[in-house]
Enzyme design. Structure first.
Site, PDB file in Angstrom:
ATOM      1  N   HIS A 122      10.428   9.370  -6.827  1.00  0.00           N
ATOM      2  CA  HIS A 122      11.273   8.334  -6.231  1.00  0.00           C
ATOM      3  C   HIS A 122      11.764   7.445  -7.379  1.00  0.00           C
ATOM      4  O   HIS A 122      11.069   7.292  -8.388  1.00  0.00           O
ATOM      5  CB  HIS A 122      10.391   7.537  -5.266  1.00  0.00           C
ATOM      6  N   ASP A 199       1.533   7.480  -7.547  1.00  0.00           N
ATOM      7  CA  ASP A 199       2.405   6.818  -6.572  1.00  0.00           C
ATOM      8  C   ASP A 199       2.023   7.336  -5.186  1.00  0.00           C
ATOM      9  O   ASP A 199       2.359   8.464  -4.823  1.00  0.00           O
ATOM     10  CB  ASP A 199       3.870   7.128  -6.905  1.00  0.00           C
ATOM     11  N   GLN A 202       3.968   7.587  -0.154  1.00  0.00           N
ATOM     12  CA  GLN A 202       4.034   8.495   1.003  1.00  0.00           C
ATOM     13  C   GLN A 202       2.652   8.969   1.431  1.00  0.00           C
ATOM     14  O   GLN A 202       2.369   9.086   2.618  1.00  0.00           O
ATOM     15  CB  GLN A 202       4.897   9.728   0.669  1.00  0.00           C
ATOM     16  N   LYS A 225       4.499   1.551   5.179  1.00  0.00           N
ATOM     17  CA  LYS A 225       4.605   2.978   5.520  1.00  0.00           C
ATOM     18  C   LYS A 225       3.346   3.454   6.235  1.00  0.00           C
ATOM     19  O   LYS A 225       3.227   4.617   6.585  1.00  0.00           O
ATOM     20  CB  LYS A 225       4.830   3.805   4.258  1.00  0.00           C
ATOM     21  N   CYS A 365      16.679   7.682  -2.469  1.00  0.00           N
ATOM     22  CA  CYS A 365      16.204   7.072  -3.720  1.00  0.00           C
ATOM     23  C   CYS A 365      15.635   8.117  -4.672  1.00  0.00           C
ATOM     24  O   CYS A 365      14.659   7.860  -5.378  1.00  0.00           O
ATOM     25  CB  CYS A 365      15.158   5.986  -3.464  1.00  0.00           C
TER      26      CYS A 365
END
Lengths: 408, 129
Positions: A122, A199, A202, A225, A365
């Site tokens: 991303h 990261d 998600q 999220k 993104c």
């Protein structure tokens, strides 16, 4: 008992109609919906103990401080960290990554050093490192993606060297749903003495994040999220590393003592939380974690696979009509991107919306990845545990209508 | 009112003035970074400084493609100064479909590009013998 239909009733938003049709929400990779318990926690804070944290002696300030710090402890348990002080609250994943780039990066990256990211990142896990490399005259290396849409880990091994100071990698691609083999990536990075940032924007909502087992040095993710409010992000960092990092935002709350011309930093984690924090949203994030604990991330992960399989089965029937699924060969979850020959994803998303089905269209993104796939943009369905096979049937109806409008 | 009206779909499927002009008096390419749209507008000015030919190329959604195609028809005969004065309302009226906030950029990308191409355009000099 894990029953998506029953769980869906905990989310007030699903009483909403879009274009006279009941809402089907398939844009969970952008943000998840919020259960009543999270919304209640927000209201409860504002109605019964709204006050600033870490400052007052009065009852409400103590209650607010305790609730805020309770969330920190809950996050610690949720990702299996060692200490509450390894948990820093930020605005979002992006700010958590920038915190590492500015604080750790400024002091530890020198000219000639190398940082490795992957081709599926991303923008939030790419641009901060581009900028850090530019400032420091360091080199950004990219783990390439193979034609089967998985990462080329053999190439990754060759990128690693004594010059590698940081590997920053997603745990789940927001375009492909692909989950790289983090265990392998982290072990190899540590062998050359590099740190690893994961990261988790998600992944943390969909599968158990265990920072001890993973042995990652940093983990960044967002509350919004994973059922929580917007405006709250988390940076986990190993205690020894965070202790040696300097703050990059200065002001109130992050100081222990201030003289007219000099200040002394507060202890971890507060030295990284300058100013009044996002008290209400952090407190409500606790309710989101409680909700996820109750369902169990293992159940969510299993159900993700079931929904994805169902969606792939439905949508792959339309390959003859020009529908292409953008699906990695293995290790995918909860996300299905697709394109239709001759139909722009914006038009697809528009017609889906007419049918009450919310999907995402565009670059997501992740412009370098989308361009690598030779697409100008894609349409994306992303699932969560409150979605059902009936939701995917509704998406199929929308797909048929899209094809009818544009292909007849 | 249907967004994908017959007229919009017709312009999208059978675009008028789609193509490239090899020696344009003015040309411009614009992107819409949100959706990855890319539109190029080429203009030819005659000796009097009026647009005698307008073409567009690139990729985009049905709305941006149809809007740009319809717009190129309107540009013929206009001077760059007149093109600069075309306002957004005129585009909405021309499209005659409901444009939601999310689709404003799609509807207007062609106009933005055409205005820049017009600003850059200088009248075509007679070909040298």
């Amino acid at each position: 008992m894990f029953d998506p239909k029953k769980l869906k009733k905990d989310f007030p938003i699903f009483s909403r109609k879009i274009n006279d049709k009941s809402l089907v929400y398939l844009d969970n990779a952008s943000t998840s919906q919020k259960p009543k318990s999270v919304i209640n926690a927000l209201t409860n804070y504002y109605e019964t103990f709204n006050s600033n944290t870490h400052r007052g002696i009065h009852t409400m300030s103590e209650e607010a401080t305790a609730a805020y710090e309770d969330t920190r402890e809950h996050v610690m348990k949720f990702i299996n960290a060692n200490l509450p002080k390894e948990i820093i609250f930020t605005r979002n994943t992006t700010e958590a990554i920038n915190l590492v780039a500015y604080s750790w990066g400024e002091e530890n990256i020198k000219s000639g050093d190398e940082i490795i990211v992957s081709a599926i990142e991303h923008h939030s896990n790419l641009v901060p490192w581009q900028e850090l490399c530019r400032r420091k005259n360091a080199t950004l290396k990219i783990i390439p993606i193979k034609t089967d849409l998985t990462l080329d880990l053999a190439a990754y091994e060759k990128l690693l060297s004594k010059k590698t100071k940081l590997v920053s990698i997603t745990a789940m691609s927001n375009v492909l749903g692909y989950m790289p083999d983090l265990n392998k990536i982290i072990k190899s990075a540590h062998k050359v003495g590099s740190l690893v940032l994961v990261d988790g924007a998600q992944s943390v909502a969909h599968m158990k994040a265990d920072v001890k087992k993973l042995d990652c040095d940093f983990l960044a993710f967002s509350s919004h999220k994973m059922l929580g409010p917007t405006g709250v992000g988390v940076l986990y960092g190993k205690f020894e590393i965070l202790s040696n990092m300097n703050p990059f935002m200065f002001g109130g709350d992050m100081v222990k003592s201030v003289e007219q011309h000099k200040a002394y930093w507060n202890d971890l984690p507060w030295k990284f939380e300058a100013g009044t924090p996002n008290i209400a949203d952090v407190i409500a994030f606790d309710a989101a974690l409680t909700y996820l604990d109750k369902i169990g991330l293992e159940n969510i992960h299993k159900y993700d696979q079931q929904l994805l399989k169902y969606a792939v089965g439905k949508f792959s029937k339309y390959e003859k009509d020009g529908v292409s699924l953008i699906l990695p060969k293995s290790d995918t979850s909860s996300i299905l991107s697709f394109s239709i020959k001759g139909i722009h994803p914006h038009d697809i998303a528009q017609i889906f919306n007419d049918e009450g089905v919310a999907i995402r269209s565009g670059y997501h993104c992740s412009q370098p990845l989308i361009e690598h796939l030779n697409l100008s943009s894609t349409a994306r369905m992303s699932f969560y545990f409150y979605n059902t096979e009936a939701d995917i049937d509704r998406a199929e109806i929308a797909l048929k209508r899209t094809l009818k409008i544009f292909k007849s | 009112m249907e967004l994908y009206s017959e007229i919009i779909l017709d312009y999208f499927k059978n675009p008028v003035n789609k193509g490239i002009i090899t020696e344009p008096s003015g040309t411009c390419t614009e992107h819409n970074p949100l959706c990855g749209d890319k539109i190029r507008v080429d203009l030819v000015l005659d000796k009097k400084g009026n647009v005698s030919e307008a073409k567009f190329s690139g990729e985009g959604c049905a709305i941006s493609q149809a809007a740009t195609s319809m717009l190129t028809e309107k540009l013929i005969g206009k001077t760059p100064a007149q093109i600069k004065k075309i306002d957004n309302e005129e585009i909405y009226k021309m499209l005659n479909i409901p444009i939601s906030p999310g689709r404003v950029k799609c509807a207007l990308l062609g106009l933005v590009t055409a205005k820049k191409a017009a600003i850059l355009a200088s009248p075509r000099k007679p070909a040298k013998k």
